[in-house]
Design an enzyme around this catalytic site. Structure first.
Site, mmCIF file in Angstrom:
data_model
loop_
_atom_site.group_PDB
_atom_site.id
_atom_site.type_symbol
_atom_site.label_atom_id
_atom_site.label_comp_id
_atom_site.label_asym_id
_atom_site.label_seq_id
_atom_site.Cartn_x
_atom_site.Cartn_y
_atom_site.Cartn_z
ATOM 1 N N ASP A 447 25.010 56.502 -155.682
ATOM 2 C CA ASP A 447 25.683 57.904 -155.499
ATOM 3 C C ASP A 447 24.745 58.654 -154.803
ATOM 4 O OD1 ASP A 447 27.534 59.740 -156.065
ATOM 5 O OD2 ASP A 447 27.376 59.592 -158.341
ATOM 6 N N ASP A 515 36.129 61.339 -157.137
ATOM 7 C CA ASP A 515 35.729 61.556 -158.534
ATOM 8 C C ASP A 515 37.286 61.756 -159.223
ATOM 9 O OD1 ASP A 515 33.171 61.007 -158.442
ATOM 10 O OD2 ASP A 515 32.541 63.155 -158.396
#
Length: 702
Positions: A447, A515
């Site tokens: 990430d 997301d």
């Protein structure tokens, strides 16, 4: 031969199976663009520069425009020489052809700067790669302030439309279309990564549709700051340039040193956007993705974040692993919270040792437990970042990007390590390598949750080279890890889809798309993503976004079947009936995933234009088609019976529809079509879950 030089016309012609690109030597000595479009059957008909008229007010059409002379286009190169001169004069020297690679050589003789423009032709894919290399043969440094990879030209027209991908966090890769008018249109990133706001891709069309019309397109293989500029002047060809963003960029090219630009992948389709996507998708699987896993099916994974967030421990992860294995999951992934003193996003980032309170026996007991359940084990990491509240930051505060005498701005309570530094590069590489070497980890979710703010590097005289060196070091780290740990699947994530590009695709096996996992929103995100990226690399999750009962479970799963499937829901809150339904749907996905991940995608109906999102996938051997149909609540849509025509089948062959036990000819399915019944009772509630319908059909050639 894919590349030919015609001495009589003084033009180079680059041909693929269906397209052609050409440029030539003008009487002025400059290399100018001639043609880009469908392949011309008679070679002698390719245009040359005999009729080209130079404009007395500005220079245009240069294949490699520079900041110098009368050039008024977006330059591919701007430099400052040691004596302060900012004018570049490139003189053509010679060329070299080797198989499918053409190299054109130029020099700025006085300052001994050489430039080589590369053209690599991929005949069977109808695609071309372009890049530029600079070499400093002088005894003094040369400062590069603008460096693009390629410049393209399209004939003047008032009907061109630009298609590109825009967005923001949770709304990435949204399909955007707009007319091209006089002036400049800029697409760019200035945040140190590909960005959520724009993607380094363009397509220009002449009233094209999914199946018809001319489309010119290009992608930039770069994961940092980039820029695409479309430049239109009255009566001139449209210029499109792609490359590094010159904003805050400066690179000191030392004597005997060289610098190569990112690659641009480009092409032309005479059969609309569907053909464009198909060419890019096939090329990505066969030529760009890491070879070790490119052709492997992506496994169904489970990620425990929504279930436990930072509150992870051996016991609750094992309990989730039980349920994940029960429904058919193949990879179990522990997300944030397993390391350092990590109980929230305020501390511990950068300290990549296992949290002893949460996992007193380390990760091995959990890994072994997952393996006994038939699942691989995966971890979430964010090694480019650090919390101020961490051991790493207390030991190396100088490692973060910062300016002296200025605040260090946090994002998600974290600072950004300066990966352009060699010591930071070594730390990140050693840390991840050690983690993978000491544990049987088969999946990494990497990430990057914040962009660059203070881009300072106080110890370096040429601070602005950070933008370039950061990404080059990132690529080196990923390349080294992929080479050593080739059986590990790496997923690129950047606060969602903030680092999706074909540069990263050379090392990342797949991408976290967004997301936002709402199945309705995802249709728009996934549609744009599929325009230029293969569905195989597009991670699509089933989650409890908006509540488990906001959408029918089948609808949520079908939306996630449009790419590579993951599960992110809190399985602890699922009933036995829910788990059984999930198990059946996962089994269904496993039956079709080879067709979805490795086959040809046809976008039959767009959620941007209709109340339906319908994709057809045709298996690599053309023996199976999968039809995934999602119906969304828009005006009057509750009454519809939809007729949909399939594509890519054989007219005389017979096809069996598994769900209805019907048999039809390919000719019937493509010319008449299937009737899909989405009728329902009238209900005035606009967002009732029952208004969201879906169907999945498996159609097999007999």
């Amino acid at each position: 031969m894919p590349i030919t030089y015609d001495e009589s016309k003084k033009i180079w012609v680059l041909e693929t199976n269906d397209t052609a690109y050409s440029f030539g030597i003008h009487q002025s000595g400059k290399i100018k663009h001639c043609y880009w479009g469908k392949k011309i059957s008679r070679f002698d008909d390719y245009p040359d520069l005999k009729s080209y008229r130079e404009n007395p007010w500005w220079d245009w059409n240069d294949e490699i425009p520079v900041r110098g002379g009368a050039n008024q286009t977006e330059p591919c190169l701007q430099v400052v020489y040691a004596d302060g001169v900012r004018d570049v004069t490139l003189n053509y020297q010679d060329y070299h052809i080797q198989d499918n690679l053409l190299s054109i050589h130029f020099t700025d003789e006085y300052y001994r700067l050489s430039l080589t423009s590369f053209y690599k032709v991929h005949e069977s894919y109808d695609l071309m790669e372009r890049s530029i290399q600079l070499e400093n043969h002088s005894d003094l440094p040369i400062t590069i302030v603008n460096f693009k990879s390629a410049s393209f030209y399209l004939p003047a027209s008032d009907v061109y439309t630009l298609t590109h991908l825009t967005g923001m966090w949770a709304h990435e890769t949204r399909l955007t279309k707009e007319p091209i008018t006089e002036g400049k249109k800029i697409l760019e990133s200035r945040v140190g990564r590909t960005s959520h706001f724009h993607n380094p891709f363009f397509a220009v069309d002449e009233k094209a549709t999914e199946d018809h019309g001319n489309v010119w397109f290009g992608q930039l293989a770069w994961s940092g700051n980039w820029k695409i500029a479309l430049n239109k002047k009255p009566y001139e060809q449209i210029q499109i340039s792609l490359g590094l963003n010159e904003w805050d960029f400066e690179y000191s090219l030392q004597p005997s040193a060289s610098l190569t630009s990112p690659v641009v992948l480009s092409g032309f389709s005479s059969n609309g956007f569907g053909e464009m996507s198909s060419r890019l998708h096939r090329f990505q699987i066969e030529q760009i993705l890491p070879k070790s896993n490119a052709h492997q099916l992506r496994k169904v994974l489970y990620n425990s974040w929504e279930a436990t967030a930072f509150n992870v421990n051996e016991e609750n992860q094992k309990a989730l692993a039980d349920k994940a294995a029960e429904i058919g999951v193949e990879i179990f992934v522990v997300d944030d919270g397993w390391f350092g003193e990590r109980s929230s996003d305020r501390s511990g980032l950068g300290d990549w040792h296992v949290n002893a309170q949460k996992f007193p026996r380390g990760l091995k007991p959990l890994i072994d437990y997952c393996k006994t359940k038939g699942m691989d084990f995966g971890l979430w990491i964010e090694p480019e970042m650090v919390n101020p509240d961490s051991q790493l930051y207390s030991q190396h505060p100088e490692w973060v990007l910062h300016f002296p005498n200025r605040p260090r701005t946090t994002g998600r309570n974290q600072l950004m390590l300066n990966l352009a530094r060699e010591d930071v590069k070594a730390f990140v590489l050693d840390t991840v390598d050690h983690l993978l070497s000491e544990n049987d980890i088969r999946f990494i979710k990497w990430d990057m949750n914040r962009p660059v703010f203070e881009a300072g590097w106080p110890e370096e005289a040429n601070q602005q080279k950070m933008w370039f060196d950061y990404i080059e070091n990132l690529y080196t780290i990923w390349d080294t890890l992929k080479t050593k740990h080739h059986d590990v699947i790496f997923e690129s994530c950047a606060g969602g889809g903030g680092r999706v590009d074909i540069g990263m695709m050379r090392y990342a096996d797949q991408f976290w798309t967004s997301d936002n996992t709402d199945p309705y929103d995802r249709q728009f995100i996934q549609e744009g993503f599929s325009l230029c990226y293969n569905p195989k690399v597009m991670m699509c999750w089933v989650t409890d976004w908006g509540g488990k009962n906001s959408y029918p479970m089948t609808y949520r799963f079908h939306a996630a079947m449009m790419g590579s499937m993951g599960i992110g829901a809190d399985l602890a809150g699922y009933s036995k009936e829910d788990l059984q339904t999930a198990k059946e749907l996962i089994n269904q996905y496993k039956q079709i995933r080879n067709t979805v991940q490795n086959g040809r995608l046809y976008r039959l109906m767009s959620p941007s234009q209709t109340s339906f999102s319908i994709n057809q996938y045709l298996s690599p051997d053309s023996t199976e088609s999968v039809l995934i149909c999602l119906k969304n609540p828009m005006p009057l849509s509750m009454f519809q019976v939809l007729r949909i025509k399939l594509k890519g089948l054989e007219e005389k062959s017979l096809y069996h529809i598994s769900q209805t036990d019907q048999i039809f000819s390919g000719s019937f399915l493509m010319n008449h079509g299937l009737d899909l019944d989405f009728r329902q009772e009238l209900d005035v509630k606009a967002k009732d879950a029952n208004h969201f319908k879906s169907q999945l059909l498996i159609i097999k050639k007999k």
